[in-house]
Design an enzyme around this catalytic site. Structure first.
Site, mmCIF file in Angstrom:
data_model
loop_
_atom_site.group_PDB
_atom_site.id
_atom_site.type_symbol
_atom_site.label_atom_id
_atom_site.label_comp_id
_atom_site.label_asym_id
_atom_site.label_seq_id
_atom_site.Cartn_x
_atom_site.Cartn_y
_atom_site.Cartn_z
ATOM 1 N N GLU A 7 0.829 -1.208 0.000
ATOM 2 C CA GLU A 7 0.000 0.000 0.000
ATOM 3 C C GLU A 7 0.861 1.254 0.000
ATOM 4 O O GLU A 7 1.974 1.248 0.512
ATOM 5 C CB GLU A 7 -0.829 0.041 1.283
ATOM 6 C CG GLU A 7 -1.510 -1.250 1.579
ATOM 7 C CD GLU A 7 -2.249 -1.220 2.901
ATOM 8 O OE1 GLU A 7 -3.015 -2.150 3.131
ATOM 9 O OE2 GLU A 7 -2.066 -0.279 3.675
ATOM 10 N N CYS A 47 3.232 8.507 1.460
ATOM 11 C CA CYS A 47 3.711 7.509 2.418
ATOM 12 C C CYS A 47 3.940 6.218 1.636
ATOM 13 O O CYS A 47 3.032 5.733 0.959
ATOM 14 C CB CYS A 47 2.636 7.314 3.492
ATOM 15 S SG CYS A 47 2.982 5.944 4.599
ATOM 16 N N CYS A 96 5.906 -7.531 6.611
ATOM 17 C CA CYS A 96 6.874 -6.998 7.570
ATOM 18 C C CYS A 96 7.230 -8.104 8.557
ATOM 19 O O CYS A 96 6.378 -8.910 8.919
ATOM 20 C CB CYS A 96 6.273 -5.809 8.320
ATOM 21 S SG CYS A 96 7.439 -5.010 9.457
ATOM 22 N N CYS A 111 4.858 -6.181 15.129
ATOM 23 C CA CYS A 111 4.168 -5.301 16.086
ATOM 24 C C CYS A 111 2.701 -5.752 16.163
ATOM 25 O O CYS A 111 2.034 -5.894 15.136
ATOM 26 C CB CYS A 111 4.272 -3.846 15.636
ATOM 27 S SG CYS A 111 5.981 -3.313 15.487
ATOM 28 N N CYS A 128 -0.360 -3.895 14.457
ATOM 29 C CA CYS A 128 -0.151 -3.400 13.093
ATOM 30 C C CYS A 128 -0.556 -4.462 12.081
ATOM 31 O O CYS A 128 -0.215 -5.639 12.229
ATOM 32 C CB CYS A 128 1.315 -3.023 12.911
ATOM 33 S SG CYS A 128 1.720 -2.508 11.232
ATOM 34 N N CYS A 180 -0.863 1.767 8.137
ATOM 35 C CA CYS A 180 -0.011 0.688 7.673
ATOM 36 C C CYS A 180 -0.671 -0.695 7.498
ATOM 37 O O CYS A 180 -1.051 -1.329 8.469
ATOM 38 C CB CYS A 180 1.037 0.597 8.781
ATOM 39 S SG CYS A 180 2.524 -0.160 8.371
HETATM 40 N N1 SAH Z 1 8.346 -0.360 10.462
HETATM 41 C C1 SAH Z 1 8.329 1.055 10.598
HETATM 42 C C2 SAH Z 1 7.256 1.700 9.721
HETATM 43 C C3 SAH Z 1 5.895 1.253 10.158
HETATM 44 S S1 SAH Z 1 4.466 2.207 9.910
HETATM 45 C C4 SAH Z 1 8.108 1.444 12.051
HETATM 46 O O1 SAH Z 1 7.888 0.563 12.853
HETATM 47 O O2 SAH Z 1 8.213 2.618 12.358
HETATM 48 C C5 SAH Z 1 4.642 3.717 10.694
HETATM 49 C C6 SAH Z 1 3.988 3.855 12.051
HETATM 50 O O3 SAH Z 1 2.595 3.472 12.066
HETATM 51 C C7 SAH Z 1 4.676 3.017 13.114
HETATM 52 O O4 SAH Z 1 4.911 3.821 14.241
HETATM 53 C C8 SAH Z 1 3.641 1.964 13.406
HETATM 54 O O5 SAH Z 1 3.826 1.410 14.675
HETATM 55 C C9 SAH Z 1 2.350 2.748 13.246
HETATM 56 N N2 SAH Z 1 1.147 1.930 13.111
HETATM 57 C C10 SAH Z 1 1.034 0.698 12.607
HETATM 58 N N3 SAH Z 1 -0.234 0.261 12.683
HETATM 59 C C11 SAH Z 1 -0.952 1.246 13.259
HETATM 60 C C12 SAH Z 1 -2.318 1.400 13.611
HETATM 61 N N4 SAH Z 1 -3.189 0.433 13.378
HETATM 62 N N5 SAH Z 1 -2.707 2.549 14.196
HETATM 63 C C13 SAH Z 1 -1.821 3.546 14.409
HETATM 64 N N6 SAH Z 1 -0.512 3.465 14.084
HETATM 65 C C14 SAH Z 1 -0.084 2.327 13.529
#
Ligand code: SAH
Length: 363
Positions: free
Chosen positions: A93, A106, A113, A117, A120, A336
């Site tokens: 995406e 973005c 990934c 997390c 996510c 994300c």
């Molecule tokens: N791998 C990288 C990029 C990930 S996306 C990282 O971890 O930073 C960027 C941000 O969006 C990260 O801080 C991630 O934790 C956050 N994110 C992911 N899913 C989310 C969600 N459902 N709601 C809010 N933030 C989210």
């Protein structure tokens, strides 16, 4: 078509080599690049200052686009998202955000990934592969083409699917083209890489003098909770992450951003805000507090606006630079990995370990 090379994957020298094999001068490469990055050309036939024969030769040898657009939703706030597939891989995406005069894209760096997390959507099926330089650039150029002629891309955030620092070499080549005057000419100060916090790779950014901004996804102020929310932390630890962040700040003179996704009842208490304030006190940092964006199949709660405000207020009172981010593009699953998540059948979902204080995963 598969035999054609992806032109966005070709470095300048490679394109010049190809031109010289055809008996053509190297400056043609500059013209092609200009059409791709500034001219918003969709096809070689539009590159009108190239001879007809060259346009045809290019079209025989190269493809400009290698993805298929699976979905293209637009939210009421004009946030647009593309669900793209680079065959034969699963979907990724990318998002275009409009905010005042800002036009931010973005982008994703991996299909899936590996960081895991728990809140996510991107990592729920693990990682399939790294995206290539051309595939990263293609996202930016496709989103750029959604802008009107009066609009210009101003910012890039590497916050899509994947862990950017796990695909560092390709990412740095792509960002160099995005920032170079021969490419998109976007200032490196307007390009932000978001990472889960991989210390060795952060040190490599410093060594390679990468001029981009850095954001580190913290989400917890102690190892016990961070190990649960950001499983890769169990192998690293907050001390190491913050140590690398401090080295980055000293070496670059830049402020660092920490991201903290607020999950109701998990990491949003008054005590947790105080603990976070203690951790960040004295650091040259901005804290981005982001309310959780719900993911289909995951049952973490969205904090109430008063809980978000209270959390931020405690940090502000401790002299931490806080930005309480609003949720953008919610109606189109802009966080994300969310759109892809909705597009895949529930049977393919992978369960996540349940958290002590959280509702865990829908069965
Ligand atoms: N791998 C990288 C990029 C990930 S996306 C990282 O971890 O930073 C960027 C941000 O969006 C990260 O801080 C991630 O934790 C956050 N994110 C992911 N899913 C989310 C969600 N459902 N709601 C809010 N933030 C989210």
């Amino acid at each position: 078509m598969a035999s054609r090379l992806h032109i966005l994957d070709e470095a300048r020298v490679q394109l010049e080599d190809w031109l010289s094999q055809q008996g053509l001068p190297p400056y043609r490469a500059r013209q092609v690049r200009h059409w791709l990055y500034c001219g918003r050309a969709e096809q070689f036939s539009e590159m009108t200052d190239l001879p007809h024969s060259l346009r045809e030769q290019l079209a025989d040898a190269f493809a400009i686009w290698s993805s298929t657009v699976l979905q293209h939703p637009t939210a009421a706030d004009r946030t647009e998202k593309l669900l793209l597939r680079f065959p034969p891989s699963a979907a990724i995406e990318c998002v275009l955000l409009r905010d005042g005069l800002r036009r931010t894209v973005c982008v994703s760096t991996q299909v899936g990934c590996a960081m895991g997390c728990v809140f996510c959507a991107s990592g729920l099926e693990g990682v399939e592969r790294n995206l290539t330089v051309g595939e990263i650039l293609e996202q930016v150029l496709l989103l750029q083409r959604l802008l009107s002629q009066q609009e210009r891309l101003s910012h890039v955030v590497v916050m899509g699917m994947g862990e950017p620092l796990a695909n560092l070499d390709s990412l740095l080549v792509a960002l160099h083209r995005i920032s170079s005057p021969e490419g998109l000419g976007i200032s490196p100060r307007r390009i932000t890489i978001s990472t889960v916090g991989l210390p060795a790779a952060i040190d490599r950014l410093v060594e390679r003098r990468a001029p981009y901004r850095l954001a580190i996804s913290l989400h917890a102020a102690n190892d016990a909770l961070r190990d649960q929310l950001v499983p890769v932390n169990a192998r690293i630890g907050l001390r190491e992450v913050l140590g690398a962040a401090d080295r980055f700040v000293v070496a670059t003179g830049q402020r660092i951003t920490f991201e903290y996704v607020l999950l109701a009842g998990v990491n949003d208490s008054v005590e947790q805000a105080r603990e976070l304030a203690r951790l960040l006190r004295g650091r040259k940092a901005l804290l981005n507090v982001i309310p959780y964006n719900p993911v289909a199949g995951l049952l973490y709660g969205i904090p109430s606006s008063s809980a978000v405000e209270q959390f931020c207020e405690i940090l502000r009172r401790s002299s931490i630079n806080v930005q309480c981010r609003e949720r953008k593009g919610e109606a189109i699953d802009a966080a994300c990995g969310q759109l892809r998540r909705r597009a895949i059948p529930a049977a393919q979902l992978i369960s996540q370990p349940e958290l002590a204080n959280s509702p865990g995963v829908e069965s």
